[in-house]
Design a protein around this motif. Structure first.
Motif, PDB file in Angstrom:
ATOM      1  N   ALA A  51       0.862  -1.189   0.000  1.00  0.00           N
ATOM      2  CA  ALA A  51       0.000   0.000   0.000  1.00  0.00           C
ATOM      3  C   ALA A  51       0.894   1.233   0.000  1.00  0.00           C
ATOM      4  O   ALA A  51       1.478   1.586   1.023  1.00  0.00           O
ATOM      5  N   GLN A  85      -8.129   4.981   1.858  1.00  0.00           N
ATOM      6  CA  GLN A  85      -7.420   5.460   3.038  1.00  0.00           C
ATOM      7  C   GLN A  85      -6.112   6.182   2.717  1.00  0.00           C
ATOM      8  O   GLN A  85      -5.104   6.019   3.416  1.00  0.00           O
ATOM      9  N   HIS A  87      -4.048   5.676   0.340  1.00  0.00           N
ATOM     10  CA  HIS A  87      -3.023   4.792  -0.227  1.00  0.00           C
ATOM     11  C   HIS A  87      -3.499   4.246  -1.560  1.00  0.00           C
ATOM     12  O   HIS A  87      -4.698   4.273  -1.874  1.00  0.00           O
ATOM     13  N   ASP A 293       4.807  -5.612   9.927  1.00  0.00           N
ATOM     14  CA  ASP A 293       3.619  -4.763   9.972  1.00  0.00           C
ATOM     15  C   ASP A 293       2.672  -5.212  11.083  1.00  0.00           C
ATOM     16  O   ASP A 293       2.084  -4.388  11.789  1.00  0.00           O
ATOM     17  N   SER A 553       2.000  -2.027   4.405  1.00  0.00           N
ATOM     18  CA  SER A 553       0.584  -2.329   4.186  1.00  0.00           C
ATOM     19  C   SER A 553      -0.286  -1.488   5.113  1.00  0.00           C
ATOM     20  O   SER A 553       0.215  -0.770   5.979  1.00  0.00           O
ATOM     21  N   CYS A 554      -1.584  -1.614   4.931  1.00  0.00           N
ATOM     22  CA  CYS A 554      -2.562  -0.986   5.841  1.00  0.00           C
ATOM     23  C   CYS A 554      -3.262  -2.056   6.673  1.00  0.00           C
ATOM     24  O   CYS A 554      -4.427  -1.906   7.044  1.00  0.00           O
ATOM     25  N   TRP A 557      -4.792  -0.991  10.247  1.00  0.00           N
ATOM     26  CA  TRP A 557      -6.063  -0.274  10.129  1.00  0.00           C
ATOM     27  C   TRP A 557      -7.172  -1.211   9.667  1.00  0.00           C
ATOM     28  O   TRP A 557      -8.284  -1.195  10.204  1.00  0.00           O
ATOM     29  N   ARG A 558      -6.873  -2.050   8.691  1.00  0.00           N
ATOM     30  CA  ARG A 558      -7.899  -2.893   8.087  1.00  0.00           C
ATOM     31  C   ARG A 558      -8.423  -3.928   9.082  1.00  0.00           C
ATOM     32  O   ARG A 558      -9.627  -4.212   9.136  1.00  0.00           O
TER      33      ARG A 558
END
Length: 574
Positions: A51, A85, A87, A293, A553-554, A557-558
Motif C-alpha cells: 500500500a 485510506q 493509499h 507490519d 501495508s494498511c 487499520w484494516r
C-alpha cells in the motif's frame, strides 16, 4: 517518467490503452498524471510496498477525476488500481491484504476453552524463574488463543518456548501429534527449525515418552500447502483446509503477502496458528513485510496486541558480548554506541573500514574445511564433519553485482581456493566447491537455499552432496541440479534462516546504495554466533542504521476496521 523502469512504463502505457479501449477519453494532463501514478505504484510494489501512500505530485481533485476512469477505483472496484485510506494498491495486492485482514480479524474474535488451574500449575513447574516470564506468557497465550505471534531476536528462546508449548498441547490438551504441522518459508529454515526443536527437547530433559511424541519434522510452506506447478494457488485453501489442529511457522518475517494470505486461508479458523520470527529482521524479497507490519501495531489500543509476545532476553549473546551489543545498538539506531563498539572492538567483533579481503584471511577461515576435503575418502561418515566445517564460516554481502557482490567474490574465492584443493576439475566444478540451490525442484526434493558440497567418487567423478532433515545425505551429478550458484559468499537476504559461528560482513563502498538499511545490517550481524568481522566505512554503516523500511501495508487499520464492523453488526442484531 525517465527514472522509472521499463516495466513500470509499460504498465502505465497499458492503463492508458485500457482507457482508450473502454472509450474513456483522457485529457493530456490526466494521461500524464495517470502514467505517473501507475509508474509510482508499480515501482513501489516492486520495492516491497503493498500500500503506497498517495504521492504529493497528484492533488485530491486530480485523484477524484481519475476515479471516473475505468482503471482506478475505490475499495472493491474491479480496476487495476485501488485507492483507499490515502493509499494506492495494485488490485491483486489489495485483494491479498483484504483477505488476510478478514481472516486475522476472524481469528481474533475466537477464544479456546482451557482449564486455567491445571494450566497455571504446569506453567509454574516449567517456568520457575522470573527471567522466563515472557516465555511463560507466550505459552499461556498460545494455550488459549487460536492465533499468536512470537517475535524475538536470535537466542531469545523462541524454539524453547514452542517446544514447551508442544509439550503442553500434547500432554494436557491431548492433541494428536500427527495433527501438528511445522513449517518454514525455505528448506534451509525448515531444517534449522527441526535441529533447534531436537536440541530443545534434549536441553529441557523431557521424559523419553513425551520427547518421542514431540514432532520435529518440518517442511517448506509450499510443500505444506500443496504447491501446484504453474499455478498461483495451492492444493490446500479455505474450502480444503490443512488436516491440522496446530500449525507453527518459523522465520515468518520472510513470508510475503501472497504466501501469508494463502497460509491463513488454508488453516482452519479454530486451529492454532503460531508465527515465529524476528520483527527487526529483513523482510521477504517479495512484496510486503507482513510479519513486521503485524508486530508494529499500537501496543496500547490495537486488538492484535493481545496476540503478540516479544521475547527480549537473549540467552545466546552475553549482555557484555560484542555481537549482542552491536545488534541491539543497530536495532535501536544508537549511532554513538555503534561507533564506540566499532572502535573498542569488544570480544566477538572486529571492524575494518577498508573492504580488502586478504588471501591469508580466506585460507585461515576455511582451513578446517579445506583439510576435510583433502582427507575425503568416499566415507559417508565423513560428511557430517565436512558440512559442519563448511558451515562454521560464511562471507555475507548485500550485493550480487560489482567487486563486492557475491558473483565476483565467489569467482575470486574459487580461483584462489581451488589451487589448494584436490586436482579434480570438471569445467567450473572442482572438489570442495560449495553450491547453493536457487530454485525449487520438487521432484528431486531440492529447494531454494539448500547447500551442497562437491566431492569426488573413487572413479574421480564429482558428486554434489546435500544434507537431509533426517540426518542422511543424498548425492547428485552436477548436471542434474536445478539452478544453482557457488556459495563461498552469499547475500544477506539468502542467509536468512541460517547461523554461522563466524561471519565476515562486507558492506558496499557507497553510502547512498539503495539496498542499505537498518534491517539488512541487523540481519547480517545476527547471523554470527561467536564472531562478526565487519568490513565497511563508518559513513556506510551509519547510513544503513539511519535508513529503515517503512510500513508496507494498511493491515493494522484494516484488521481494526473489520473488528469494529463485526462488533457493530453484533450489537445491531442484539
Amino acid at each position: 517518467m525517465e527514472h522509472y523502469s521499463f516495466l513500470d512504463q509499460q504498465f502505465a502505457a497499458l492503463l492508458v490503452r485500457l482507457c482508450a479501449e473502454c472509450g474513456y477519453v483522457l485529457s493530456a494532463a490526466q494521461q500524464e498524471k495517470l502514467e505517473l501514478l501507475a509508474c509510482y505504484t508499480s515501482s513501489a510494489t516492486r520495492q516491497g510496498i503493498i500500500a503506497a501512500p498517495l504521492p504529493q505530485f497528484i492533488s485530491a481533485q486530480e485523484i477524484e477525476a481519475l476515479l471516473a476512469s475505468p482503471v482506478i477505483g475505490q475499495a472493491n472496484a474491479y480496476t487495476p488500481l485501488i485507492i483507499e485510506q490515502g493509499h494506492i494498491w495494485l488490485n491483486r495486492y489489495w485483494q491479498y491484504e483484504q483477505h488476510l485482514a478478514t481472516n486475522i480479524a476472524q481469528r481474533l474474535q475466537l477464544k479456546l476453552v482451557t482449564d486455567s488451574t491445571a494450566l497455571q500449575t504446569t506453567l509454574d513447574n516449567w517456568f520457575p524463574t522470573s527471567s522466563q516470564d515472557l516465555q511463560r506468557h507466550a505459552v499461556k497465550r498460545a494455550a488459549s488463543l487460536p492465533f499468536l505471534i512470537i517475535s524475538g531476536g536470535p537466542g531469545t528462546g523462541k524454539t524453547t518456548t514452542v517446544t514447551r508449548l508442544l509439550c503442553l498441547l500434547i500432554e494436557h490438551f491431548k492433541i494428536n501429534p500427527q495433527r501438528i504441522k511445522l513449517a518454514a518459508p525455505t528448506g534451509k529454515a525448515a531444517m534449522r527449525m527441526q535441529e533447534a526443536i531436537r536440541q530443545a527437547k534434549t536441553n529441557l530433559q523431557l521424559s523419553p515418552e513425551l520427547a518421542a511424541l514431540i514432532p520435529e519434522q518440518g517442511s517448506t510452506l509450499h510443500r505444506l500447502l500443496g504447491y501446484i506447478p504453474g499455478k498461483v494457488g495451492f492444493r490446500h485453501h479455505a474450502h480444503y483446509p490443512l488436516p491440522a489442529d496446530v500449525v507453527i511457522v518459523d522465520e515468518a518475517s520472510m513470508i510475503d503477502i501472497s504466501l501469508m494470505s494463502h497460509l491463513f486461508a488454508a488453516v482452519r479458523p479454530n486451529a492454532r496458528l503460531i508465527l515465529l520470527g524476528d520483527r527487526d529482521q529483513l523482510a521477504s524479497v517479495e512484496t510486503g513485510s507482513i510479519f513486521r507490519d503485524l508486530c508494529s501495531v499500537d501496543a496500547e489500543t490495537h486488538p492484535l496486541n493481545e496476540h503478540i509476545v516479544v521475547l527480549e532476553k537473549s540467552w545466546r549473546f552475553d549482555a557484555s558480548g560484542g555481537i549482542g551489543q552491536l545488534a541491539k545498538a543497530v536495532r535501536d539506531q544508537q549511532e554513538q554506541t555503534i561507533l564506540d563498539i566499532l572502535h573498542l572492538t569488544p570480544v566477538g567483533v572486529t571492524w575494518d573500514p577498508s573492504p580488502q579481503i586478504s588471501e591469508q584471511y580466506l585460507h585461515h577461515v576455511w582451513q578446517v574445511y579445506l583439510q576435510q576435503v583433502k582427507a575425503w575418502q568416499q566415507d559417508l561418515a565423513q560428511l557430517p564433519a565436512l558440512f559442519a566445517a563448511f558451515n562454521q564460516f560464511r562471507l555475507l554481502t548485500p550485493l550480487r553485482k560489482g567487486s563486492l557482490g557475491t558473483e565476483q567474490l565467489n569467482q575470486r574465492i574459487s580461483s584462489l581456493l581451488r589451487r589448494v584443493l584436490p586436482n579434480r576439475f570438471q569445467g567450473p566444478w572442482f572438489a570442495g566447491r560449495p553450491v547453493m540451490i536457487t530454485e525449487n525442484d520438487y521432484r528431486q526434493n531440492l529447494f531454494n537455499g539448500d547447500i551442497g558440497l562437491s566431492l569426488p567418487e573413487a572413479n574421480g567423478q564429482l558428486r554434489v552432496w546435500f544434507a537431509e532433515p533426517n540426518g542422511n545425505f543424498r548425492a547428485f551429478a552436477p548436471v542434474r541440479l536445478p539452478a544453482h550458484e557457488t556459495a563461498w559468499a552469499m547475500t544477506i537476504h539468502k542467509s536468512q534462516g541460517s547461523e554461522f559461528e563466524k561471519v565476515l560482513l562486507v558492506l558496499p563502498e557507497d553510502a547512498e546504495a539503495q539496498i542499505l538499511g537498518r534491517e539488512l545490517l541487523y540481519t547480517g550481524i545476527t547471523r554470527a554466533r561467536r564472531q562478526i568481522d565487519l568490513m565497511g566505512k563508518e559513513a556506510v554503516i551509519l547510513a544503513a542504521v539511519r535508513r529503515s523500511l517503512p510500513a508496507t501495508s494498511c493491515l493494522a487499520w484494516r484488521i481494526q476496521a473489520r473488528l469494529e464492523s463485526a462488533q457493530s453488526s453484533q450489537t445491531q442484531s442484539e
